[in-house]
Design a protein around this motif. Structure first.
Motif, PDB file in Angstrom:
ATOM      1  N   UNK A   1       0.847  -1.190   0.000  1.00 48.51           N
ATOM      2  CA  UNK A   1       0.000   0.000   0.000  1.00 48.51           C
ATOM      3  C   UNK A   1       0.888   1.247   0.000  1.00 48.51           C
ATOM      4  N   UNK A   2       0.464   2.243  -0.757  1.00 53.31           N
ATOM      5  CA  UNK A   2       1.174   3.520  -0.840  1.00 53.31           C
ATOM      6  C   UNK A   2       0.190   4.627  -0.518  1.00 53.31           C
ATOM      7  N   UNK A   3       0.576   5.522   0.358  1.00 52.65           N
ATOM      8  CA  UNK A   3      -0.239   6.684   0.669  1.00 52.65           C
ATOM      9  C   UNK A   3       0.411   7.912   0.026  1.00 52.65           C
ATOM     10  N   UNK A   4      -0.411   8.710  -0.620  1.00 51.92           N
ATOM     11  CA  UNK A   4       0.065   9.893  -1.339  1.00 51.92           C
ATOM     12  C   UNK A   4      -0.661  11.129  -0.829  1.00 51.92           C
ATOM     13  N   UNK A   5       0.097  12.176  -0.556  1.00 54.75           N
ATOM     14  CA  UNK A   5      -0.489  13.420  -0.072  1.00 54.75           C
ATOM     15  C   UNK A   5       0.064  14.576  -0.903  1.00 54.75           C
ATOM     16  N   UNK A   6      -0.822  15.253  -1.622  1.00 53.26           N
ATOM     17  CA  UNK A   6      -0.428  16.384  -2.451  1.00 53.26           C
ATOM     18  C   UNK A   6      -0.488  17.683  -1.657  1.00 53.26           C
ATOM     19  N   UNK A   7       0.303  18.634  -2.086  1.00 49.85           N
ATOM     20  CA  UNK A   7       0.269  19.983  -1.511  1.00 49.85           C
ATOM     21  C   UNK A   7       0.786  20.962  -2.554  1.00 49.85           C
ATOM     22  N   UNK A   8       0.571  22.242  -2.293  1.00 52.83           N
ATOM     23  CA  UNK A   8       1.123  23.273  -3.159  1.00 52.83           C
ATOM     24  C   UNK A   8       0.135  23.934  -4.087  1.00 52.83           C
ATOM     25  N   UNK A   9      -1.101  23.459  -4.096  1.00 48.67           N
ATOM     26  CA  UNK A   9      -2.086  24.103  -4.940  1.00 48.67           C
ATOM     27  C   UNK A   9      -2.471  25.472  -4.414  1.00 48.67           C
ATOM     28  N   UNK A  10      -3.236  26.193  -5.212  1.00 49.34           N
ATOM     29  CA  UNK A  10      -3.677  27.522  -4.786  1.00 49.34           C
ATOM     30  C   UNK A  10      -4.217  28.328  -5.935  1.00 49.34           C
ATOM     31  N   UNK A  11      -4.373  29.607  -5.687  1.00 48.39           N
ATOM     32  CA  UNK A  11      -4.875  30.554  -6.674  1.00 48.39           C
ATOM     33  C   UNK A  11      -3.707  31.358  -7.236  1.00 48.39           C
TER      34      UNK A  11
ATOM     35  N   UNK B   1       5.014  10.634  -0.488  1.00 56.22           N
ATOM     36  CA  UNK B   1       4.583   9.239  -0.458  1.00 56.22           C
ATOM     37  C   UNK B   1       5.059   8.548   0.808  1.00 56.22           C
ATOM     38  N   UNK B   2       4.256   7.639   1.296  1.00 59.93           N
ATOM     39  CA  UNK B   2       4.643   6.808   2.436  1.00 59.93           C
ATOM     40  C   UNK B   2       4.123   5.401   2.207  1.00 59.93           C
ATOM     41  N   UNK B   3       4.647   4.480   2.952  1.00 59.88           N
ATOM     42  CA  UNK B   3       4.245   3.096   2.787  1.00 59.88           C
ATOM     43  C   UNK B   3       5.353   2.297   2.148  1.00 59.88           C
ATOM     44  N   UNK B   4       5.077   1.689   1.040  1.00 57.99           N
ATOM     45  CA  UNK B   4       6.064   0.850   0.362  1.00 57.99           C
ATOM     46  C   UNK B   4       7.177   1.692  -0.253  1.00 57.99           C
ATOM     47  N   UNK B   5       8.200   1.070  -0.726  1.00 60.03           N
ATOM     48  CA  UNK B   5       9.382   1.746  -1.238  1.00 60.03           C
ATOM     49  C   UNK B   5       9.030   2.664  -2.391  1.00 60.03           C
ATOM     50  N   UNK B   6       9.262   3.952  -2.182  1.00 63.15           N
ATOM     51  CA  UNK B   6       8.901   4.972  -3.165  1.00 63.15           C
ATOM     52  C   UNK B   6       9.600   4.736  -4.489  1.00 63.15           C
ATOM     53  N   UNK B   7      10.860   4.373  -4.434  1.00 58.16           N
ATOM     54  CA  UNK B   7      11.641   4.237  -5.661  1.00 58.16           C
ATOM     55  C   UNK B   7      11.212   3.040  -6.504  1.00 58.16           C
ATOM     56  N   UNK B   8      10.332   2.234  -5.995  1.00 59.55           N
ATOM     57  CA  UNK B   8       9.848   1.082  -6.760  1.00 59.55           C
ATOM     58  C   UNK B   8       8.706   1.455  -7.696  1.00 59.55           C
TER      59      UNK B   8
ATOM     60  N   UNK C   1      -2.479   3.752  -7.274  1.00 60.47           N
ATOM     61  CA  UNK C   1      -2.641   4.531  -6.048  1.00 60.47           C
ATOM     62  C   UNK C   1      -2.833   5.999  -6.397  1.00 60.47           C
ATOM     63  N   UNK C   2      -3.694   6.651  -5.600  1.00 59.57           N
ATOM     64  CA  UNK C   2      -4.023   8.056  -5.850  1.00 59.57           C
ATOM     65  C   UNK C   2      -3.986   8.853  -4.561  1.00 59.57           C
TER      66      UNK C   2
END
Length: 120
Positions: free
Chosen positions: A1-11, A24-31, A109-110
């Motif tokens: 399982x991979x958890x993804x959290x976006x940031x940086x959006x705006x107007x 990203x967190x969870x499994x190995x990102x580089x995979x 994953x999203x």
């Protein structure tokens, strides 16, 4: 399982810049290949950019070529989308994706999405 959290959006005003991040967190990102997609109101989600596991292969949808740059830092488990010369039509919710493949068919994953609004 991979958890993804976006940031940086705006107007931002047309012609301006934003940088999106996806942690990203969870499994190995580089995979995983990583990608960015977006969904504008009343439209289907569309592919924006993707980057291979090692960062050497990048692809973009035609409408963002020369304006957007995808990159990743495997030490920080983060993928970025640098967006320059933003246009009104770039307004959308931007989603980060992870998959064993790259390109428009990524679907494993999203993240939850981050809103980008470009004022004309």
């Amino acid at each position: 399982q991979v958890q993804l959290v976006e940031s940086g959006g705006g107007l931002v005003q047309a012609g301006g810049s934003l940088r999106l991040s996806c942690a990203a967190s969870g499994r190995t990102f580089s995979a995983y290949g990583m990608g960015w997609f977006r969904q504008a109101p009343g439209k289907e989600r569309e592919f924006v950019a993707s980057i291979s596991r090692g960062g050497t292969i990048k692809s973009y949808t035609d409408s963002v070529k020369g304006r957007f740059t995808i990159s990743r830092d495997n030490a920080k488990n983060t993928v970025y989308l640098e967006m320059n010369r933003l246009r009104f039509e770039d307004t959308a919710v931007y989603y980060c994706a992870a998959d064993s493949i790259v390109g428009p068919r990524m679907n494993a994953y999203w993240g939850q999405g981050t809103q980008v609004t470009v004022s004309s």
